[in-house]
Design a protein around this motif. Structure first.
Motif, short mmCIF file in Angstrom:
data_model
loop_
_atom_site.label_atom_id
_atom_site.label_comp_id
_atom_site.label_asym_id
_atom_site.label_seq_id
_atom_site.Cartn_x
_atom_site.Cartn_y
_atom_site.Cartn_z
N UNK A 116 0.83 -1.21 0.00
CA UNK A 116 0.00 0.00 0.00
C UNK A 116 0.86 1.26 0.00
N UNK A 117 1.88 1.29 0.84
CA UNK A 117 2.78 2.45 0.88
C UNK A 117 3.58 2.57 -0.41
N UNK A 118 3.99 1.44 -0.98
CA UNK A 118 4.75 1.48 -2.23
C UNK A 118 3.92 2.06 -3.36
N UNK A 119 2.64 1.71 -3.42
CA UNK A 119 1.76 2.27 -4.45
C UNK A 119 1.58 3.77 -4.25
N UNK A 120 1.45 4.21 -3.01
CA UNK A 120 1.34 5.64 -2.74
C UNK A 120 2.59 6.40 -3.20
N UNK A 200 -7.63 -2.76 0.93
CA UNK A 200 -6.38 -2.12 0.53
C UNK A 200 -5.70 -2.84 -0.62
N UNK A 201 -5.76 -4.17 -0.63
CA UNK A 201 -5.09 -4.91 -1.71
C UNK A 201 -5.79 -4.71 -3.05
N UNK A 202 -7.13 -4.68 -3.04
CA UNK A 202 -7.84 -4.42 -4.29
C UNK A 202 -7.61 -2.98 -4.74
N UNK A 203 -7.55 -2.04 -3.81
CA UNK A 203 -7.20 -0.65 -4.15
C UNK A 203 -5.84 -0.61 -4.84
N UNK A 205 -4.25 -3.15 -6.33
CA UNK A 205 -4.30 -3.87 -7.59
C UNK A 205 -4.98 -3.10 -8.70
N UNK A 206 -6.10 -2.46 -8.39
CA UNK A 206 -6.82 -1.67 -9.40
C UNK A 206 -5.97 -0.48 -9.85
N UNK A 217 3.54 -6.02 -15.09
CA UNK A 217 3.25 -5.30 -13.85
C UNK A 217 1.74 -5.20 -13.65
N UNK A 218 1.01 -5.00 -14.73
CA UNK A 218 -0.44 -4.95 -14.64
C UNK A 218 -1.01 -6.30 -14.21
N UNK A 219 -0.40 -7.38 -14.69
CA UNK A 219 -0.84 -8.71 -14.27
C UNK A 219 -0.59 -8.91 -12.79
N UNK A 220 0.57 -8.45 -12.30
CA UNK A 220 0.85 -8.53 -10.86
C UNK A 220 -0.18 -7.74 -10.06
N UNK A 221 -0.63 -6.63 -10.61
CA UNK A 221 -1.65 -5.86 -9.93
C UNK A 221 -2.93 -6.65 -9.71
#
Length: 324
Positions: A116-120, A200-203, A205-206, A217-221
Motif C-alpha cells: 500500500x505504501x509502495x503504491x502511494x 487495501x489490496x484491491x485498491x 491492484x486496481x 506489472x499490470x498482471x501482478x496488480x
C-alpha cells in the motif's frame, strides 16, 4: 475635375482600448477539488496521523466478545446455506505445508502495509495529478470500515469456539498477526468485518492495473488481491464475506472520489495543471500576440485636445485633400 473631400478633427470619437481583465480566481471549494502537485512533508505527516488515528479508533471499539462470536456463528451458518463455506478445508490443507503457511503468516503481517505504501510512493512520483484522488479513495474506504467495526463486531474464524479452525500463528510460532500470540492485546481481535486486507489490496491492484504501462506489472496488480484473498482465508483471519465487506467499502471510496473530483482517479490528468505565468496569461497560446480587441493601433489612439492660438483665434481648419 477631381472630387474634394475634407477630413476634420470634429465628430471623431477616440477609440478606448478594451480593458484586459485578469482571470476570475476560483473559489476555495473549487481550488480544493482541483488536483494539485502533492507536497512530500504534508503527505508523510497526513499518512502517519491518519494511520495512527485509524489504529486508535479501531482498537477503541469495545471488544464485544459474546456478540462477535454470535455474529461469527451466524455468518458461518449463512455461508453453509450459500454453499461457500470452504474456509476450514483451505485452512487445514495449507496448514499441512509448513513452509507455505509460515510464508502466508508473514505475508499477512507485512505486505498489507508495504504494498500500500509502495503504491502511494509510486503515485506521488509518477502520477502526481492522480495522487490526491487515489489517496482519497483509500482514506474514504478506511474511514467507512471503522463504522463497520463499531456496528458489527465479528470474531475471525480462528477464534470461533466450535469452528474447528487452526490459528496458524500460534501453531507455528510465527509473527503473522497483531491479533494473535503475544501481540493480541495490541489490536482489537473482533474487528474482522470488513476486511481491510482486501480493501487495501484491491485498491492497490486496481491502481496498478489502471495506470501501469508494463504488461507484466499490470498482471501482478491483479494477482496481488487474489493472493491476499487466499492468505486471509488460509490463515483463518477472515471469512469470504469479510472480503465482500471490504469490496463494498472500496466501492464507497471510489464513489466519494468520483463525486469530489468529477472523475475516477485514473481518468484525471497525469500531471496537475499549472497556473499560467502573469506575462503570458492574456495570450491564447505560447508565443502568440494578444487578441486584436486588446490592442490599440496608432490611428485609434486619443488625439491631443484642440487648443486656441496665442491671439485667441481658433486654429485653421484642415486643408482639403484633392483626389485626381
Amino acid at each position: 475635375m477631381g472630387e474634394t473631400t475634407v477630413t476634420t478633427l470634429e465628430g471623431r470619437e477616440p477609440a478606448v482600448p478594451h480593458p484586459v481583465t485578469a482571470e476570475t480566481r476560483p473559489g476555495p471549494l473549487r481550488r480544493l477539488r482541483t488536483p494539485r502537485r502533492p507536497r512530500l512533508w504534508f503527505e508523510i505527516l497526513l499518512i502517519a496521523v491518519s494511520y495512527w488515528t485509524y489504529s486508535l479508533i479501531r482498537n477503541a471499539v469495545p471488544e464485544q466478545k459474546a456478540e462477535a462470536l454470535r455474529n461469527a456463528d451466524w455468518l458461518w451458518e449463512l455461508e453453509h446455506h450459500l454453499g461457500i463455506a470452504v474456509e476450514e478445508s483451505i485452512n487445514h490443507t495449507v496448514d499441512s505445508v509448513t513452509w507455505l503457511i509460515v510464508g502466508m503468516n508473514y505475508y499477512y503481517a507485512t505486505l498489507h502495509f508495504i504494498v500500500t505504501l509502495a503504491v502511494l510512493v509510486w503515485l506521488y512520483r509518477s502520477h502526481p495529478g492522480r495522487y490526491a484522488a487515489t489517496r482519497l479513495v483509500l482514506f474514504a474506504t478506511t474511514g467507512v470500515a471503522l463504522v463497520g467495526y463499531y456496528l458489527y463486531p465479528l470474531a475471525p474464524p480462528r477464534l470461533m469456539t466450535n469452528g474447528g479452525f487452526i490459528d496458524t500463528v500460534l501453531v507455528h510460532d510465527t509473527w503473522g498477526s497483531m491479533a494473535s500470540g503475544d501481540l493480541k492485546n495490541m489490536s482489537n481481535q473482533y474487528a474482522a468485518m470488513p476486511s481491510m486486507h482486501i480493501g487495501w489490496s484491491v485498491w492497490s491492484g486496481v491502481t496498478i492495473f489502471a495506470l501501469a504501462r508494463v504488461p507484466w506489472v499490470r498482471v501482478l496488480g491483479l494477482l496481488y488481491p487474489t493472493a491476499t484473498l487466499v492468505v486471509i482465508v488460509a490463515t483463518a483471519n477472515h471469512f469470504w464475506l469479510d472480503a465482500v465487506g471490504g469490496l463494498l467499502c472500496l466501492a464507497f471510496g471510489y464513489t466519494v472520489a468520483r463525486l469530489w473530483y468529477g472523475a475516477l482517479p485514473h481518468a484525471l490528468p497525469r500531471q496537475p495543471r499549472t497556473k499560467p505565468h502573469p506575462r503570458t496569461a492574456g495570450r491564447g497560446r505560447a508565443g502568440e500576440r494578444p487578441p486584436a480587441a486588446a490592442r490599440v493601433s496608432a490611428d485609434q489612439a486619443p488625439h491631443e485636445p484642440i487648443r486656441p492660438t496665442e491671439d485667441g483665434h481658433p486654429p485653421a481648419q484642415a486643408r482639403p485633400t484633392t483626389h485626381a
